[in-house]
Scaffold this motif. Structure first.
Motif, PDB file in Angstrom:
ATOM      1  N   VAL A   1     -13.066   0.537  14.014  1.00 41.40           N
ATOM      2  CA  VAL A   1     -11.826   0.963  13.385  1.00 41.40           C
ATOM      3  C   VAL A   1     -12.174   1.551  12.028  1.00 41.40           C
ATOM      4  O   VAL A   1     -12.840   0.926  11.229  1.00 41.40           O
ATOM      5  CB  VAL A   1     -10.861  -0.223  13.202  1.00 41.40           C
ATOM      6  CG1 VAL A   1      -9.628   0.216  12.425  1.00 41.40           C
ATOM      7  CG2 VAL A   1     -10.476  -0.806  14.542  1.00 41.40           C
ATOM      8  N   LYS A   2     -11.735   2.770  11.778  1.00 38.01           N
ATOM      9  CA  LYS A   2     -12.021   3.449  10.523  1.00 38.01           C
ATOM     10  C   LYS A   2     -10.814   3.305   9.590  1.00 38.01           C
ATOM     11  O   LYS A   2      -9.759   3.829   9.873  1.00 38.01           O
ATOM     12  CB  LYS A   2     -12.332   4.930  10.771  1.00 38.01           C
ATOM     13  CG  LYS A   2     -13.535   5.138  11.672  1.00 38.01           C
ATOM     14  CD  LYS A   2     -13.802   6.612  11.871  1.00 38.01           C
ATOM     15  CE  LYS A   2     -15.029   6.811  12.746  1.00 38.01           C
ATOM     16  NZ  LYS A   2     -15.320   8.232  12.987  1.00 38.01           N
ATOM     17  N   SER A   3     -11.024   2.596   8.504  1.00 37.69           N
ATOM     18  CA  SER A   3      -9.934   2.401   7.549  1.00 37.69           C
ATOM     19  C   SER A   3      -9.691   3.685   6.774  1.00 37.69           C
ATOM     20  O   SER A   3     -10.635   4.323   6.304  1.00 37.69           O
ATOM     21  CB  SER A   3     -10.292   1.269   6.583  1.00 37.69           C
ATOM     22  OG  SER A   3     -10.398   0.049   7.277  1.00 37.69           O
ATOM     23  N   GLN A   4      -8.436   4.059   6.667  1.00 36.19           N
ATOM     24  CA  GLN A   4      -8.051   5.245   5.929  1.00 36.19           C
ATOM     25  C   GLN A   4      -6.963   4.866   4.946  1.00 36.19           C
ATOM     26  O   GLN A   4      -6.242   3.897   5.147  1.00 36.19           O
ATOM     27  CB  GLN A   4      -7.544   6.339   6.890  1.00 36.19           C
ATOM     28  CG  GLN A   4      -8.512   6.692   8.005  1.00 36.19           C
ATOM     29  CD  GLN A   4      -9.726   7.457   7.521  1.00 36.19           C
ATOM     30  OE1 GLN A   4      -9.827   7.824   6.365  1.00 36.19           O
ATOM     31  NE2 GLN A   4     -10.655   7.687   8.417  1.00 36.19           N
ATOM     32  N   ARG A   5      -6.847   5.669   3.917  1.00 36.56           N
ATOM     33  CA  ARG A   5      -5.822   5.403   2.912  1.00 36.56           C
ATOM     34  C   ARG A   5      -4.506   6.049   3.335  1.00 36.56           C
ATOM     35  O   ARG A   5      -4.050   7.035   2.768  1.00 36.56           O
ATOM     36  CB  ARG A   5      -6.282   5.920   1.549  1.00 36.56           C
ATOM     37  CG  ARG A   5      -7.425   5.099   0.974  1.00 36.56           C
ATOM     38  CD  ARG A   5      -7.868   5.638  -0.361  1.00 36.56           C
ATOM     39  NE  ARG A   5      -8.448   6.963  -0.233  1.00 36.56           N
ATOM     40  CZ  ARG A   5      -8.906   7.676  -1.264  1.00 36.56           C
ATOM     41  NH1 ARG A   5      -8.821   7.202  -2.490  1.00 36.56           N
ATOM     42  NH2 ARG A   5      -9.440   8.866  -1.073  1.00 36.56           N
ATOM     43  N   ILE A   6      -3.913   5.487   4.374  1.00 34.06           N
ATOM     44  CA  ILE A   6      -2.633   5.961   4.894  1.00 34.06           C
ATOM     45  C   ILE A   6      -1.629   4.831   4.725  1.00 34.06           C
ATOM     46  O   ILE A   6      -1.779   3.774   5.340  1.00 34.06           O
ATOM     47  CB  ILE A   6      -2.730   6.332   6.389  1.00 34.06           C
ATOM     48  CG1 ILE A   6      -3.856   7.316   6.640  1.00 34.06           C
ATOM     49  CG2 ILE A   6      -1.399   6.899   6.886  1.00 34.06           C
ATOM     50  CD1 ILE A   6      -4.176   7.505   8.104  1.00 34.06           C
ATOM     51  N   PRO A   7      -0.603   5.027   3.936  1.00 39.24           N
ATOM     52  CA  PRO A   7       0.355   3.930   3.753  1.00 39.24           C
ATOM     53  C   PRO A   7       1.215   3.651   4.977  1.00 39.24           C
ATOM     54  O   PRO A   7       1.595   2.506   5.220  1.00 39.24           O
ATOM     55  CB  PRO A   7       1.208   4.390   2.569  1.00 39.24           C
ATOM     56  CG  PRO A   7       1.082   5.878   2.549  1.00 39.24           C
ATOM     57  CD  PRO A   7      -0.302   6.172   3.051  1.00 39.24           C
ATOM     58  N   ALA A   8       1.533   4.716   5.747  1.00 39.20           N
ATOM     59  CA  ALA A   8       2.462   4.506   6.868  1.00 39.20           C
ATOM     60  C   ALA A   8       2.333   5.618   7.896  1.00 39.20           C
ATOM     61  O   ALA A   8       1.876   6.724   7.594  1.00 39.20           O
ATOM     62  CB  ALA A   8       3.904   4.457   6.355  1.00 39.20           C
ATOM     63  N   LEU A   9       2.751   5.287   9.114  1.00 41.69           N
ATOM     64  CA  LEU A   9       2.896   6.267  10.194  1.00 41.69           C
ATOM     65  C   LEU A   9       4.363   6.299  10.594  1.00 41.69           C
ATOM     66  O   LEU A   9       4.987   5.246  10.759  1.00 41.69           O
ATOM     67  CB  LEU A   9       2.050   5.880  11.411  1.00 41.69           C
ATOM     68  CG  LEU A   9       0.533   5.890  11.264  1.00 41.69           C
ATOM     69  CD1 LEU A   9      -0.107   5.381  12.560  1.00 41.69           C
ATOM     70  CD2 LEU A   9       0.010   7.283  10.945  1.00 41.69           C
ATOM     71  N   PHE A  10       4.891   7.498  10.773  1.00 42.71           N
ATOM     72  CA  PHE A  10       6.255   7.662  11.264  1.00 42.71           C
ATOM     73  C   PHE A  10       6.177   8.436  12.572  1.00 42.71           C
ATOM     74  O   PHE A  10       5.651   9.556  12.610  1.00 42.71           O
ATOM     75  CB  PHE A  10       7.122   8.368  10.223  1.00 42.71           C
ATOM     76  CG  PHE A  10       7.327   7.562   8.979  1.00 42.71           C
ATOM     77  CD1 PHE A  10       8.195   6.478   9.001  1.00 42.71           C
ATOM     78  CD2 PHE A  10       6.631   7.855   7.824  1.00 42.71           C
ATOM     79  CE1 PHE A  10       8.374   5.697   7.854  1.00 42.71           C
ATOM     80  CE2 PHE A  10       6.801   7.084   6.679  1.00 42.71           C
ATOM     81  CZ  PHE A  10       7.674   6.004   6.696  1.00 42.71           C
ATOM     82  N   ILE A  11       6.688   7.822  13.643  1.00 44.43           N
ATOM     83  CA  ILE A  11       6.466   8.311  14.997  1.00 44.43           C
ATOM     84  C   ILE A  11       7.765   8.857  15.582  1.00 44.43           C
ATOM     85  O   ILE A  11       8.795   8.183  15.572  1.00 44.43           O
ATOM     86  CB  ILE A  11       5.940   7.188  15.915  1.00 44.43           C
ATOM     87  CG1 ILE A  11       4.839   6.376  15.213  1.00 44.43           C
ATOM     88  CG2 ILE A  11       5.467   7.762  17.238  1.00 44.43           C
ATOM     89  CD1 ILE A  11       3.653   7.195  14.743  1.00 44.43           C
ATOM     90  N   PHE A  12       7.682  10.068  16.132  1.00 43.27           N
ATOM     91  CA  PHE A  12       8.825  10.722  16.766  1.00 43.27           C
ATOM     92  C   PHE A  12       8.382  11.218  18.135  1.00 43.27           C
ATOM     93  O   PHE A  12       7.272  11.701  18.297  1.00 43.27           O
ATOM     94  CB  PHE A  12       9.310  11.898  15.918  1.00 43.27           C
ATOM     95  CG  PHE A  12       9.711  11.523  14.519  1.00 43.27           C
ATOM     96  CD1 PHE A  12      11.049  11.294  14.193  1.00 43.27           C
ATOM     97  CD2 PHE A  12       8.753  11.398  13.513  1.00 43.27           C
ATOM     98  CE1 PHE A  12      11.415  10.944  12.904  1.00 43.27           C
ATOM     99  CE2 PHE A  12       9.114  11.040  12.220  1.00 43.27           C
ATOM    100  CZ  PHE A  12      10.448  10.815  11.914  1.00 43.27           C
TER     101      PHE A  12
END
Length: 378
Positions: free
Chosen positions: A39-50
């Motif tokens: 698992v590659k940690s990334q500096r992403i605060p959130a995912l919004f899925i549509f």
């Protein structure tokens, strides 16, 4: 030993991925099955899925609809069992989130999706929902893409109470939007002339253009609300799904070429629109996911991905197990990891993992102009 099985669907045969890339993905798939994929940690605060059933995680459980997957054998290979994911195991978004180092967001419609539960994002996807408001209406309630955008605004109003304006601005700009839609506008609209008038009112070219224009209007609405990173998946080779094969309009063992040709207009238009959006909005990044090409590669080179069955559903009834999709307590196939398709419409957990890995890590043929790992680092 698995044998190579080729499905040559005329116009859709994919040649964008080299043998080397196929072999690389096959190794990664084997690593995943043995539980050692990194698992590659990334500096992403959130995912919004549509989107639709490819990324749904349970919104339809709370709607009045015939289109649900909260019963066995859905989730047979998922630790939490049947949750509303249209898969034998995890959904596409579960894998994308895992590879990007972000928790898989909860469904918007769940009453518990509030407060701290929304801080890493929310999943608005709804099975049978499409770009057009009417797509999938014969199944009952569903969230269309435009309704999903409105639902995001509800979530955004909650987020505004949880952080100050500058923090929220940075949070939205760093978050990633995943959009997987368009499938139901064909399968549950254009290709059902007895229920919908779209095929009488539009040529395939006009319909594809209509979808692209409507799609982009919704993305610009999200942009206006502060989101800046967008992954827009194209439509896959729908003519190769068990459901479309079961229509009996193609030679035995072949995909329905006419359907595969239809979606080309949408895919080409969406990719071109990504170029235009990136030119006109330098503060953002739009990425096109080559769903058609990646699934085309799996169909053409199944043995490279350890698939042995590419034309039938693992769970379903009728020709190709695609005339009636997976029903409650229907016995599925045993070797589920060898099937490309789980039910009449949706790919298996194994297939969506391949797709997720390639759009996160793959070359420009898979994700254009950059992949999701590169987007996460912007």
């Amino acid at each position: 030993m698995l044998t190579m099985r080729e499905v040559r669907g005329g116009s859709w045969k994919y040649s964008g991925a080299s043998v080397k890339s196929s072999a690389t993905v096959a190794i990664v798939v084997l690593l995943w099955w043995h539980g050692v994929a990194q698992v590659k940690s990334q500096r992403i605060p959130a995912l919004f899925i549509f989107g639709d059933s490819l990324v749904e995680v349970g919104n339809n459980n709370f709607l009045r609809t015939l289109s649900r997957a909260n019963f066995y054998p859905y989730g047979i290979d998922y630790s939490k069992g049947p949750t509303g994911r249209f898969s034998n195991g995890r959904s596409l978004i579960d894998f994308l989130a895992n590879l990007l180092g972000v928790p898989s967001p909860p469904p918007f419609a769940d009453p518990t999706t509030t407060g701290r539960a929304i801080i890493n994002g929310v999943n608005f996807a709804s099975a049978n929902g499409g770009i057009l408001e009417e797509s999938g209406r014969h199944y009952g309630e569903r969230y269309s893409l435009s309704q999903q955008v409105l639902n995001f605004q509800t979530t955004l109003n909650q987020l505004r109470t949880m952080m100050d304006a500058d923090t929220l601005r940075q949070y939205l700009a760093k978050s990633i939007v995943i959009v997987v839609t368009g499938n139901n506008d064909y399968i549950n609209n254009y290709l059902l002339p007895g229920l919908y008038g779209s095929s009488s009112n539009y040529t395939t070219q006009q319909f594809g253009n209509l979808l692209v224009n409507s799609h982009i209007r919704n993305m610009l609405a999200l942009y206006s609300l502060g989101l800046r990173k967008f992954f827009l998946a194209g439509v896959g080779p729908l003519g190769c799904t068990p459901n479309q094969r079961a229509r009996g309009l193609a030679p035995l063992g072949r995909c329905l070429d006419i359907v595969n040709q239809m979606v080309g207009t949408f895919n080409q238009g969406l990719r071109s629109m990504v170029d235009q959006l990136n030119r006109n909005r330098p503060d953002s990044m739009f990425v096109y996911g080559n769903t058609y090409g990646i699934f085309g590669d799996m169909l053409n080179n199944p043995a490279a991905y350890s698939f042995s069955v590419i034309d039938r559903a693992c769970c379903g009834l009728g020709m190709y197990q695609g005339q009636i999709t997976c029903l409650p307590f229907l016995a599925p196939c045993v070797s589920r990891n060898q099937y490309l398709y789980w039910d009449a419409f949706n790919p298996s957990q194994s297939a969506v993992y391949v797709y997720a890995w390639r759009v996160v890590n793959g070359p420009v043929n898979d994700a254009y102009p950059i992949n999701l790992q590169q987007m996460a680092q912007l």
